[in-house]
Scaffold this motif. Sequence first.
Motif, PDB file in Angstrom:
ATOM      1  N   GLN A 155      41.580 -16.700 -19.493  1.00 37.25           N
ATOM      2  CA  GLN A 155      40.707 -15.145 -19.881  1.00 37.25           C
ATOM      3  C   GLN A 155      39.609 -15.339 -20.042  1.00 37.25           C
ATOM      4  O   GLN A 155      38.522 -14.177 -20.072  1.00 37.25           O
ATOM      5  N   LYS A 156      38.995 -16.254 -20.502  1.00 38.89           N
ATOM      6  CA  LYS A 156      37.787 -16.089 -21.641  1.00 38.89           C
ATOM      7  C   LYS A 156      36.864 -16.637 -20.100  1.00 38.89           C
ATOM      8  O   LYS A 156      35.507 -16.408 -20.724  1.00 38.89           O
ATOM      9  N   LYS A 157      36.819 -16.846 -18.964  1.00 42.12           N
ATOM     10  CA  LYS A 157      36.429 -17.030 -17.765  1.00 42.12           C
ATOM     11  C   LYS A 157      36.068 -16.374 -17.363  1.00 42.12           C
ATOM     12  O   LYS A 157      36.735 -16.284 -15.879  1.00 42.12           O
ATOM     13  N   TRP A 158      35.423 -14.580 -17.558  1.00 42.44           N
ATOM     14  CA  TRP A 158      35.452 -13.502 -16.861  1.00 42.44           C
ATOM     15  C   TRP A 158      34.432 -13.310 -16.060  1.00 42.44           C
ATOM     16  O   TRP A 158      35.171 -12.865 -14.835  1.00 42.44           O
ATOM     17  N   PRO A 159      33.265 -14.335 -16.356  1.00 45.29           N
ATOM     18  CA  PRO A 159      33.074 -14.302 -14.691  1.00 45.29           C
ATOM     19  C   PRO A 159      32.546 -14.568 -14.234  1.00 45.29           C
ATOM     20  O   PRO A 159      33.290 -13.854 -12.604  1.00 45.29           O
TER      21      PRO A 159
END
Length: 454
Positions: A406-410
């Motif tokens: 979820q931290k990899k939103w791009p």
Amino acid sequence: MKIAVINGSPKGEYSITLQSVKYLALRYPEHTFDVFSANQIIFAKEDKLTCLKEQIESADALLFSYPVYTFIAPSQLHRTIEIFKEEHFSLTGKIATQITTSKHFYDITAHNYVKENIFDLGMHYVRGISADMEDLLTKRGQADLEQFFEHFLFCVDHSLYLERREAPQRSRVDLSLPESIEKVEATFDTSALDVVIVTDCTDENSNLARMISYFRSIAPFSVRVENIAEYPLKGGCLGCFRCAVSGKCVYTDGFDTYLRERIQKASAIIYAFTVRDHSMGSRFKMFDDRQFCNGHRTLTTGMPVGYLVEGALASEENLRTIIEGRAEVGGNPLCGVVTDETSPEKPIENLVRELLYVMEKGYTTPANFYGVGGMKIFRDLIYQMRGMMRADHKFYKKHGIYDFPQKKWPTSLKMYLVGMLLSNEKIVKKMGNTMNDGMLAPYRKFLSKVKPKD
Ligand SMILES: Cc1cc2nc3c(=O)[nH]c(=O)nc-3n(C[C@H](O)[C@H](O)[C@H](O)COP(=O)(O)O)c2cc1C
């Protein structure tokens, strides 16, 4: 049916896994569940053991109930299985299955280990159940457990058992290794290297002792032997979690300091053991479980490891998986696994050469599924338990192990856009190879700038 429950949890009555057995006993009162704890069996004096043996032998079925501990079962269950074999427990023809609780980290290798031993004891096997620690408290978990037990009863009624596919082969040769031996040549200064062999070898005339000795004689670096059969371990891990905050074990046998000072500071570790009951034996398992004082911290990442194994490892697929899995999860380059099934001279030389290469170059490879999958389980577990597993949490934060998707939103946003385009038939028809081109674009850009290595 009369079921003998072998409770392999060192926590005895406080075992979480045992609560699932208690649930079954409450739901199916027409069957009896007699519980025998591993500790009871291990510490039983002669008369008591005979009595326990008779009681277990009088059951129709055996249910192994235990937690998964460091890729397999607690050392206490390993020892119990050794006792079943040493004392010739007469269990042939009985039906056996298993219940574990865990976080599913290598539950598969634990189940395979117990299954193999069920076969060794001449019993028929029905597939067990691997539950998460909290499953019993959910409706789904309770239903799964009931379904498991009813399926077990169905298999018993219809004699639907799993049988061992093939008997393990043992092509043992008595080793005679050469007398005058030259050291393997090193191409760099090895004077600072300190390689440790961790073993439980007690027989000087065994093939294992000969392999250790040969390794030492040809290694162009200092090699220490730490014999864990001689270390005064007071007992197996108790699963008390007191080490979670401080990393300090409740036992006062100094093992945590010994581990950190004598083993983890080495340049490389060679594990040397004899295959016993499809594992490395209960003593080695005790050593492994006690490393829980390091929690889930991969403290020796990058440190090469190797194995000297006496026994038919070629027919021990599960044990080979454990060896690979441990190296992958720990981030330890596995430099070689040598056995005495065939002449080990050349393989030991190769192991030394590979160790030299890895120690000189710091060579590592990215983790495969065993490592990546294992660390994802740990990541999620430690994050959830961060309030208690403080030492682990600090380590995971420091080493960037919390790589939640979820931290990899791009990337997620990009995928939404691609999803929108792909859901439009007209756009898809016009696209041709645009998608492949788009995916390759960053690689092409990168490769266009790569120059030959000097
Ligand atoms: C020493 C130790 C090793 C463990 N190793 C594993 C493991 O390899 N995989 C896993 O999923 N859980 C592992 N666990 C977690 C236990 O399997 C889990 O807490 C289990 O539910 C405990 O059951 P019990 O209360 O019946 O002993 C380990 C726990 C301890 C204390």
